[in-house]
Design a protein around this motif. Sequence first.
Motif, mmCIF file in Angstrom:
data_model
loop_
_atom_site.group_PDB
_atom_site.id
_atom_site.type_symbol
_atom_site.label_atom_id
_atom_site.label_comp_id
_atom_site.label_asym_id
_atom_site.label_seq_id
_atom_site.Cartn_x
_atom_site.Cartn_y
_atom_site.Cartn_z
ATOM 1 N N UNK A 174 0.829 -1.194 0.000
ATOM 2 C CA UNK A 174 0.000 0.000 0.000
ATOM 3 C C UNK A 174 0.877 1.263 0.000
ATOM 4 N N UNK A 175 1.902 1.268 0.834
ATOM 5 C CA UNK A 175 2.760 2.465 0.941
ATOM 6 C C UNK A 175 3.684 2.619 -0.261
ATOM 7 N N UNK A 176 4.196 1.489 -0.758
ATOM 8 C CA UNK A 176 5.104 1.566 -1.922
ATOM 9 C C UNK A 176 4.357 2.182 -3.099
ATOM 10 N N UNK A 177 3.082 1.779 -3.239
ATOM 11 C CA UNK A 177 2.273 2.324 -4.340
ATOM 12 C C UNK A 177 1.940 3.805 -4.099
ATOM 13 N N UNK A 178 1.437 4.110 -2.894
ATOM 14 C CA UNK A 178 0.940 5.471 -2.643
ATOM 15 C C UNK A 178 2.060 6.502 -2.636
ATOM 16 N N UNK A 179 3.219 6.125 -2.112
ATOM 17 C CA UNK A 179 4.302 7.109 -1.950
ATOM 18 C C UNK A 179 5.409 6.937 -2.984
ATOM 19 N N UNK A 180 5.117 6.017 -3.976
ATOM 20 C CA UNK A 180 6.000 5.853 -5.139
ATOM 21 C C UNK A 180 7.450 5.546 -4.772
ATOM 22 N N UNK A 181 7.600 4.564 -3.888
ATOM 23 C CA UNK A 181 8.967 4.132 -3.551
ATOM 24 C C UNK A 181 9.672 3.608 -4.797
ATOM 25 N N UNK A 182 10.984 3.886 -4.889
ATOM 26 C CA UNK A 182 11.783 3.400 -6.025
ATOM 27 C C UNK A 182 13.137 2.906 -5.540
ATOM 28 N N UNK A 183 13.790 2.123 -6.423
ATOM 29 C CA UNK A 183 15.112 1.592 -6.059
ATOM 30 C C UNK A 183 16.121 2.725 -5.872
ATOM 31 N N UNK A 184 15.864 3.859 -6.484
ATOM 32 C CA UNK A 184 16.830 4.973 -6.362
ATOM 33 C C UNK A 184 16.650 5.768 -5.066
ATOM 34 N N UNK A 185 15.678 5.388 -4.233
ATOM 35 C CA UNK A 185 15.447 6.157 -3.007
ATOM 36 C C UNK A 185 16.533 5.904 -1.953
ATOM 37 N N UNK A 186 16.759 6.959 -1.167
ATOM 38 C CA UNK A 186 17.727 6.884 -0.050
ATOM 39 C C UNK A 186 17.063 7.513 1.164
ATOM 40 N N UNK A 187 17.087 6.785 2.290
ATOM 41 C CA UNK A 187 16.344 7.274 3.467
ATOM 42 C C UNK A 187 17.190 7.130 4.736
ATOM 43 N N UNK A 188 17.174 8.133 5.613
ATOM 44 C CA UNK A 188 17.855 7.956 6.902
ATOM 45 C C UNK A 188 16.934 7.200 7.863
ATOM 46 N N UNK A 233 19.744 12.204 0.942
ATOM 47 C CA UNK A 233 18.452 11.493 0.987
ATOM 48 C C UNK A 233 17.428 12.022 -0.018
ATOM 49 N N UNK A 234 16.523 11.080 -0.405
ATOM 50 C CA UNK A 234 15.394 11.482 -1.263
ATOM 51 C C UNK A 234 14.078 11.460 -0.474
ATOM 52 N N UNK A 235 14.036 10.667 0.605
ATOM 53 C CA UNK A 235 12.814 10.553 1.418
ATOM 54 C C UNK A 235 13.185 10.736 2.882
ATOM 55 N N UNK A 264 19.267 20.880 1.264
ATOM 56 C CA UNK A 264 19.158 19.415 1.256
ATOM 57 C C UNK A 264 17.725 18.960 1.466
ATOM 58 N N UNK A 265 17.035 19.593 2.403
ATOM 59 C CA UNK A 265 15.629 19.231 2.630
ATOM 60 C C UNK A 265 14.779 19.584 1.404
ATOM 61 N N UNK A 266 15.078 20.736 0.830
ATOM 62 C CA UNK A 266 14.302 21.209 -0.331
ATOM 63 C C UNK A 266 14.320 20.197 -1.477
ATOM 64 N N UNK A 267 15.481 19.540 -1.665
ATOM 65 C CA UNK A 267 15.634 18.648 -2.828
ATOM 66 C C UNK A 267 14.944 17.298 -2.656
ATOM 67 N N UNK A 268 14.540 16.955 -1.429
ATOM 68 C CA UNK A 268 13.963 15.613 -1.252
ATOM 69 C C UNK A 268 12.653 15.493 -2.027
#
Length: 500
Positions: A174-188, A233-235, A264-268
Motif C-alpha cells: 500500500x505504501x510503496x504504491x501510494x508514496x512511489x517508492x523506487x530503487x533509487x530512493x535513499x532514506x535515513x 536522501x530522497x525521502x 538538502x531538505x528542499x531537494x527531497x
Amino acid sequence: MNELSIIKHAKLHRDSIAFKNELSQQTYQNLLDRSEQLAAKLLENDSDLNCATIAMLIPADSDFVCVQWAIWRAGGIMLPLCLSATLPEWEYALGDSNTSMLITTQELKPEISDLCSRLNVRLLTIESYHSKKEIVLPTIKNSRPAMILYTSGTTNKPKGVLTTHANIEAQIESLVEAWKWEASDRIPLFLPLHHIHGIINVICCAMWSGALVEPFNRFDIHAITNRVSQDAYTIFMAVPTIYVKLIQMIESIEKSSRDRIIAGFKKMRLMVSGSAALPTTVHDRWFQLTGQKLLERYGMTEIGMALSNPYDGERRPGSVGKPLPGVNIRLKSDSGKLIRNENEPGEIQISGPGVFKEYWNRPQITSESFEDEIWFRTGDMAVIETGYYRIMGRLSTDIIKSGGYKLSALEIESTILQHPNISECAVVGIEDETWGEAVAVAVILKESTTLKLEDFREWCRIRLSVYKIPKHLITVKELPKNAMGKVIKKEVSALFKYEK
Ligand code: MCA
Ligand code: AMP
C-alpha cells in the motif's frame, strides 16, 4: 522455491547497496547470505521454527534486517524489544509472549543475559552464527504469523499485536504504491525499531523497493542534518516532535550551515509526518523554511497506515487525507450509527488485508476490538471535511501520545502507586509544544511524607522508559473521587493548566 515476498524482492536487487554508514556498507546479497546463515543456526536440528517467538535486542542497522529475515526464513515470529526499555519492561514482554530464544549483540548481551537465564530464554548473539552448513529453509506460507509488537492501550499492561506475513505485505504494498517508492530512493533511519513506523514504513518499504537505508543509532540531529546538507536522501520520515526539533535547530544556527541544510531538505522528493498530530503551525513553518509540504498520514500498530494526504495533489495542513490503497474505512457515531455525511464526527473503523490477526493470547480483547467481525475499532475520532479526514482526538483519555510514543496512563499509574510515599495518583497527558503531549501526574502523598520532582523522576527512571517518566508533578490534598475515570481526568488536566 516458494519464498516470502520480501526475500523475493531483495533478490531482484542483489548487487544494490541496502545499508550504508560511515564505516561500512552491505549489499542486498550480503543481507540474504547473512540471514540464511543465521536461519541455519536458529534451526539447528529442526526443519522449521514452527511459529516460535524469537525476541531481538538489536540496534537499528543492517544487523536488524539480518535477524528479522533469519527469524522469518526459519519460520519464527519476531519480537523486537525496545533498546531503551527497563528490565521490568523487557521481563514483561518476554514472559507475556512466551519467548523461547533471544538474539542480541555481544555488546548488549551483558544487559539482558541475567534476565534470560532467570526466564529460561536461550540467548544467542548475532556474532556467533558463522554456520556454513547447507540447509533447506522451510516454505513459509504468508498466512503464518510474523511479528509481535507491544502496544499500550486502555488496559494497564501492553498487549502484543500479532501480524501475519500477509498483513505486513499488504501494509508495505500500500505504501510503496501510494508514496512511489523506487530503487533509487535513499532514506535515513533514526526511529526506534520496536514500532511499525521504523520497521514497516522505513525499513520494509525500502527493502521491498531495493532502496538504500542509512542508519543512525539515535536521532542524532547534527549527524543527520550534516548528511541532509550533502544531499544524501530522497525521502524522510519522522514524527512531529522531530520536525519541531529540526525547526528549533535550523533557526538557531548560523546562515551558511542553515542554507546548506535547507537546500538538502528542499531537494527531497517526499517528507512524511505521522504517529501523532502535526500542528498546522509546524506544517506551515516547515513549508516557509524548506518549501516542503509535509505529507501527513495516520496509522496504528494494529492496522498499519490507513489514511494519507496524496503524493500528488493537495496536502492539507491538519488533515490526514484519504484511505490508502487496500484500506477500507468507516466512521461510527456514539450511538452506533454509520456516518454517511461530511462534518459529522465518528470513530474510525478499519478493515482490509493489512489489519492485524489478533492480540497475542487475548482472544476476548481481540473480539471486543472488532465490530461485525471485520471492522477494527481504532478508538480515534475523525470527521470528513471536503473529502479529507481530520483526526479529532481519542475516545480514551487514558491514552497519551508523547514524542510519537503511545503511552497508557493506567500502566504508568500502576507503577507510580508502588512508590512508598504515594497513596493515590492520576496520570494525564498535557499539551506540550515539543512532545505533543507530556506526561503529568497528580498525586496524594501518604501522611507526613514529601516528594520532590527530581527524586521522583529518578525513582521512575529504574521502572519506566524515559518517555513515560512524568515531566510534571503536582501534589494535591485530595484527588477527585475515581480520578482514573474519563470525566474526572479532565478535571485533573485542568489542575495542571491552573498550575502553569
Ligand atoms: C524524551 N524526553 C522526554 C520525552 N522523551 N521528555 C518529555 N516527554 C517525552 N516523551 C527527554 C528525556 O528525558 C531527556 O531529558 C531528553 O528528552 C532527551 O531524551 P532522548 O531520548 O535522547 O530524546 P531524543 O533522542 O531527542 O528523542 C526524541 C524522539 C524520540 C527522537 C522524538 O522520542 C523518538 O524516536 N520518537 C519516535 C517514536 C516512534 O517511532 N513512534 C512511532 C510509534 P534529559 O536530557 O533531561 O534527560 S508507531 C505509531 O505511532 C503508529 C503506527 C504510526 O502512526 O506511526
Ligand atoms: P500506536 O499505537 O503507537 O500505533 O499509535 C497509533 C495512534 O497514533 C493512533 O491510534 C492515533 O491516535 C495516533 N496517530 C497516528 N498518526 C496520527 C496523526 N497523523 N494524527 C493524529 N494521531 C495520529
